[in-house]
Scaffold this motif. Structure first.
Motif, PDB file in Angstrom:
ATOM      1  N   VAL A  57     -33.955  21.988  32.190  1.00 59.72           N
ATOM      2  CA  VAL A  57     -34.483  21.011  31.231  1.00 59.72           C
ATOM      3  C   VAL A  57     -35.533  20.077  31.817  1.00 59.72           C
ATOM      4  N   ASP A  58     -35.892  20.258  33.078  1.00 55.28           N
ATOM      5  CA  ASP A  58     -36.772  19.295  33.741  1.00 55.28           C
ATOM      6  C   ASP A  58     -38.114  19.130  33.039  1.00 55.28           C
ATOM      7  N   ALA A  69     -33.286  10.513  29.826  1.00 58.19           N
ATOM      8  CA  ALA A  69     -34.664  10.539  29.320  1.00 58.19           C
ATOM      9  C   ALA A  69     -34.751  10.022  27.889  1.00 58.19           C
ATOM     10  N   GLY A  70     -33.621   9.554  27.353  1.00 60.90           N
ATOM     11  CA  GLY A  70     -33.635   8.915  26.042  1.00 60.90           C
ATOM     12  C   GLY A  70     -33.331   9.805  24.865  1.00 60.90           C
ATOM     13  N   TYR A  71     -33.017  11.056  25.104  1.00 57.81           N
ATOM     14  CA  TYR A  71     -32.682  11.953  23.998  1.00 57.81           C
ATOM     15  C   TYR A  71     -31.272  11.671  23.475  1.00 57.81           C
ATOM     16  N   GLN A  72     -31.086  11.876  22.184  1.00 53.93           N
ATOM     17  CA  GLN A  72     -29.740  11.940  21.619  1.00 53.93           C
ATOM     18  C   GLN A  72     -29.127  13.250  22.103  1.00 53.93           C
ATOM     19  N   ILE A  73     -27.915  13.196  22.646  1.00 52.50           N
ATOM     20  CA  ILE A  73     -27.279  14.415  23.132  1.00 52.50           C
ATOM     21  C   ILE A  73     -25.990  14.694  22.372  1.00 52.50           C
ATOM     22  N   GLY A  74     -25.602  15.949  22.435  1.00 53.08           N
ATOM     23  CA  GLY A  74     -24.357  16.355  21.793  1.00 53.08           C
ATOM     24  C   GLY A  74     -23.760  17.534  22.525  1.00 53.08           C
ATOM     25  N   ILE A 105     -41.424  13.991  28.056  1.00 53.56           N
ATOM     26  CA  ILE A 105     -42.087  14.164  26.770  1.00 53.56           C
ATOM     27  C   ILE A 105     -41.881  12.922  25.898  1.00 53.56           C
ATOM     28  N   ASP A 106     -42.897  12.546  25.151  1.00 59.84           N
ATOM     29  CA  ASP A 106     -42.782  11.430  24.216  1.00 59.84           C
ATOM     30  C   ASP A 106     -42.087  11.940  22.950  1.00 59.84           C
ATOM     31  N   HIS A 107     -40.754  11.909  22.957  1.00 57.18           N
ATOM     32  CA  HIS A 107     -39.970  12.497  21.849  1.00 57.18           C
ATOM     33  C   HIS A 107     -39.695  11.513  20.720  1.00 57.18           C
ATOM     34  N   ASN A 108     -39.862  10.217  20.996  1.00 58.19           N
ATOM     35  CA  ASN A 108     -39.720   9.191  19.953  1.00 58.19           C
ATOM     36  C   ASN A 108     -38.335   9.208  19.289  1.00 58.19           C
TER      37      ASN A 108
END
Length: 340
Positions: free
Chosen positions: A177-178, A224-229, A183-186
């Motif tokens: 996943v590196d 990195a700020g992503y919502q994870i599940g 990435i600017d995923h917002n």
């Protein structure tokens, strides 16, 4: 990363940036056969005298071609539409529904016209205004292992990040996943990890990342700020299953950064199978030990009209109570979408 033994280039694919990139990546590798197709008929070019052999050869095959149909399939209840970035998966999970759905086409196919796919996604977003439109990027694939060749996820995440009414989600069993971390995923993309106990992964999920590596990857994308599940699936009710799934939930907590332990999404799905899937699995994996004794299950008709064998009502009730209790105990703010 997926390292195929053979790569088929469909007509016109070598005229694209993606096709050229993949060709140049492997053209000096003597261990990879590069084949230019003239008819785009892949199946007949995959080695093997029977399904057993063709499956294994197919899993070592990468096809590079154009996505011709730009009509997106619906993807309820997890999303509004499938977003076709890749087809197929390098993994060889014995229970996987793709064994049936993709049938005698178990190869991985990447699309060279991702821009066309994203333009169509934009149209779907416009059509559903002012509602948010959610796209699922891994309904019939795992896009992570081929991301270094296509950058399809990066392009999609950046695209969705700029769409006020667009959202993207995908699931993986891999840890590469590196390339997605900067990435600017917002906050418009949700990354889920399909996970199971080490026993299940070692026994049934061949050519996939370990549970520890998946959790470590989840920690990276969470930072990195992503919502994870996490999709805990399929759940098998074997001897000592409660302790092993309890240990799995705890290991997720232990490996995630503290700030990432809030509002993690969980989906829990019990093992089930159809007669068609069972027959296909036995043909591909004749030595399988998957628990598929019809008399030990309950036969139930699904939402799509076909019947499947599931655990009994009592077993499912016990499983549901167990996971709801254990997840909430370890992740008080966790979101359990369903336990089925």
């Amino acid at each position: 990363m997926f390292k195929p033994k053979r790569i088929f280039f469909e007509k016109g694919s070598l005229d694209t940036n993606v096709g050229k990139h993949i060709y140049n990546e492997f053209r000096k590798d003597d261990n990879v056969e590069l084949i230019r197709l003239t008819s785009n008929k892949v199946k007949g070019n995959i080695p093997g005298e029977n399904l057993y052999e063709q499956y294994r050869s197919g899993k070592e095959t990468l096809v590079v071609g154009k996505r011709t149909s730009l009509k997106f399939q619906t993807c309820k209840p997890s999303a509004h539409y499938q977003l076709p970035l890749v087809s197929g998966c390098m993994g060889r999970c014995e229970y996987c529904y793709l064994n049936t759905q993709l049938g005698d086409k178990p190869f991985v196919k990447v699309f060279v016209n991702i821009e066309d796919v994203l333009d169509r996604a934009k149209q779907y977003i416009e059509e559903r205004k002012p509602e948010i439109t959610i796209f699922e990027g891994a309904a019939t694939s795992d896009p992570i292992p081929v991301e270094p060749y296509t950058h399809a996820l990066k392009k999609t995440i950046e695209f969705i990040g700029k769409e006020e009414l667009g959202r993207f989600r995908f699931v993986t069993k891999y840890n590469d996943v590196d390339s997605l971390l900067d990435i600017d995923h917002n906050n418009h993309t949700e990354i889920r990890f399909s996970i199971n106990t080490p026993r299940v992964i070692d026994t049934y999920e061949h050519h996939t990342a370990s549970a520890d590596k998946r959790i470590e990857a989840a920690a990276k994308v969470a930072s990195a700020g992503y919502q994870i599940g996490f999709i805990i699936a399929p759940v098998f009710l074997y001897e000592n299953w409660k302790q092993e799934y309890k240990d799995l939930i705890k290991s997720i907590k232990d490996k995630l950064p503290p700030e990432a332990s809030e509002e993690i999404i969980f989906e829990v799905i019990s093992h089930r199978y159809t007669t068609k899937a069972k027959n296909r699995i036995i043909e591909i994996f004749p030595e399988t030990t998957l628990p598929m004794e019809d008399e030990e299950r309950k036969f139930k008709y699904g939402q799509f009209g076909y019947g499947k064998y599931v655990y009994t009502k009592e077993q499912l009730a016990e499983m549901k109570e167990f996971f709801q209790q254990e997840i909430k105990e370890v992740f008080p703010n966790g979101i359990i979408k369903y336990v089925i």
